[in-house]
Scaffold this active site. Structure first.
Site, short mmCIF file in Angstrom:
data_model
loop_
_atom_site.label_atom_id
_atom_site.label_comp_id
_atom_site.label_asym_id
_atom_site.label_seq_id
_atom_site.Cartn_x
_atom_site.Cartn_y
_atom_site.Cartn_z
N ASP A 145 0.82 -1.21 0.00
CA ASP A 145 0.00 0.00 0.00
C ASP A 145 0.86 1.26 0.00
OD1 ASP A 145 -2.18 -1.60 -0.02
OD2 ASP A 145 -2.78 -1.26 2.07
N GLY A 146 2.02 1.22 0.65
CA GLY A 146 2.91 2.37 0.64
C GLY A 146 3.37 2.71 -0.77
N GLU B 122 -4.63 10.20 4.01
CA GLU B 122 -4.93 11.12 5.09
C GLU B 122 -3.86 12.21 5.23
OE1 GLU B 122 -2.05 8.51 6.30
OE2 GLU B 122 -4.06 7.66 6.47
N ASP C 237 -2.40 13.89 20.96
CA ASP C 237 -1.11 13.70 20.29
C ASP C 237 -1.17 14.20 18.85
OD1 ASP C 237 -0.08 12.58 22.54
OD2 ASP C 237 -0.09 10.51 21.82
N THR D 231 -9.53 3.10 6.23
CA THR D 231 -9.10 1.78 6.67
C THR D 231 -7.63 1.76 7.09
OG1 THR D 231 -8.67 1.20 4.35
CG2 THR D 231 -10.79 0.52 5.28
N GLY D 232 -7.02 2.94 7.21
CA GLY D 232 -5.61 3.03 7.57
C GLY D 232 -5.39 3.60 8.96
N SER E 251 -6.51 6.26 10.45
CA SER E 251 -7.73 6.67 11.14
C SER E 251 -8.40 5.50 11.84
CB SER E 251 -8.69 7.33 10.14
OG SER E 251 -9.92 7.65 10.76
N SER F 42 -6.98 2.82 12.96
CA SER F 42 -6.17 2.43 14.11
C SER F 42 -6.42 3.33 15.31
CB SER F 42 -4.69 2.47 13.75
OG SER F 42 -4.40 1.57 12.69
N ALA G 170 -5.15 9.82 20.26
CA ALA G 170 -4.99 9.76 21.72
C ALA G 170 -5.45 11.05 22.39
CB ALA G 170 -3.53 9.45 22.08
#
Length: 294
Positions: free
Chosen positions: A74-75, A150, A179, A190-191, A193, A195, A214
């Site tokens: 994906d990167g 994002e 943070d 699905t990335g 965000s 998590s 956080a």
């Protein structure tokens, strides 16, 4: 058929699959262009015959290309958009990485995938992007000021929280003590965000998501907004600088820099084979709804 091929680096187990891809493209009279550094890396690792044209940057491509192959994970897909940008060239990802949520073609499916492409058994999905402007202008962001997944602001050189003040269409929303803050497209939902507790959004949804990282505000939750919203952010913290990330690219901004985020005026076209779909990928890659009763 005129195609581009890009990878960040050559992986040892790829040899047989790369030969297979090139053989299938040759059988269909495709004109193949390699990204120059990737081709050089391949030639250092394996015996590689044949002469191929190369490209080095966005300016070397044009909209006469039929397809753009991204070989990696994906990167690598996210890096591919830096070459394609607003040219409208459809991108197809061959996954030789780990999860491969965007790069959906597995390396052992290359022959079948090329045949599906030649026979027209695929669809092209248009994915929206974020576009960022900073005041004052930041040269690290420069003209490559867009992101498919994002945009995120986060702390730098400190373990202390930062304050991210947020406006939507010039109306004050809130100040996140956290943070950092993620602004995600449906593709990026699905990335990073996800998590941080953000929702999954289907790619055809006209929305963005604000997801705090956080947060110390106990009532701060991810917020889904229309994608025609103009978002303004200012950041303040104990450190004089903070980080701005655009997909895999990072810039350093000074406190009180104003960031303006909106929907980019172009889309990225992504190839989806008929046998694949976003919902199938959710179930297969993210184990969506996995339950032994199912």
């Amino acid at each position: 058929m005129k195609v581009g091929i890009y990878g960040q680096y050559y992986q040892d187990e790829l040899e047989i699959y790369l030969y297979e891809l090139l053989a299938e493209l040759a059988d269909n009279d495709a004109e193949v262009y390699f990204e120059a550094d990737y081709l050089s890396d391949i030639k250092r690792k394996i015996s590689f015959e044949g002469s191929y044209k190369t490209f080095k940057e966005f300016e070397d491509l044009d909209n006469s290309f039929s397809l753009f192959f991204s070989i990696g994970g994906d990167g690598t897909m996210l890096r591919s958009i830096l070459y394609v940008r607003d040219l409208g060239i459809p991108i197809i990802g061959i996954n030789v990485g780990r999860l491969g949520f965007l790069a959906t073609v597995q390396k052992d499916q290359i022959k079948q995938a090329v045949r599906s492409l030649v026979e027209g058994h695929y669809e092209v999905e248009e994915r929206s992007l974020l576009q960022i402007e900073t005041l004052p202008y930041n040269k690290e962001v420069g003209e490559v000021n867009f992101a498919l997944n994002e945009m995120a602001v986060s702390r730098k050189n400190t373990t202390s929280m930062i304050t991210v003040s947020t406006w939507l269409n010039d109306e004050y929303l809130t100040s996140y003590w956290a943070d950092g803050l993620i602004v995600s497209t449906p593709t990026g939902s699905t990335g990073y965000s996800l998590s941080c507790g953000g929702p999954v959004i289907t790619p055809d949804t006209n929305a963005f998501v604000l997801t705090p990282i956080a947060p110390h505000n106990l009532n701060a939750r991810p917020l889904v907004i229309p994608d025609n919203t103009v978002i303004k952010l200012t950041v303040f913290g104990r450190s004089a600088d903070y980080l701005l990330s655009l997909d895999s690219r990072i810039a350093t901004l000074s406190n009180e820099t104003e960031i303006y985020i909106k929907k980019a005026p172009f889309t990225i076209k992504m190839v989806e084979l008929k046998e694949e779909s976003f919902l199938k990928t959710l179930r297969k890659k993210l184990l969506w709804g996995e339950d032994k009763r199912n």
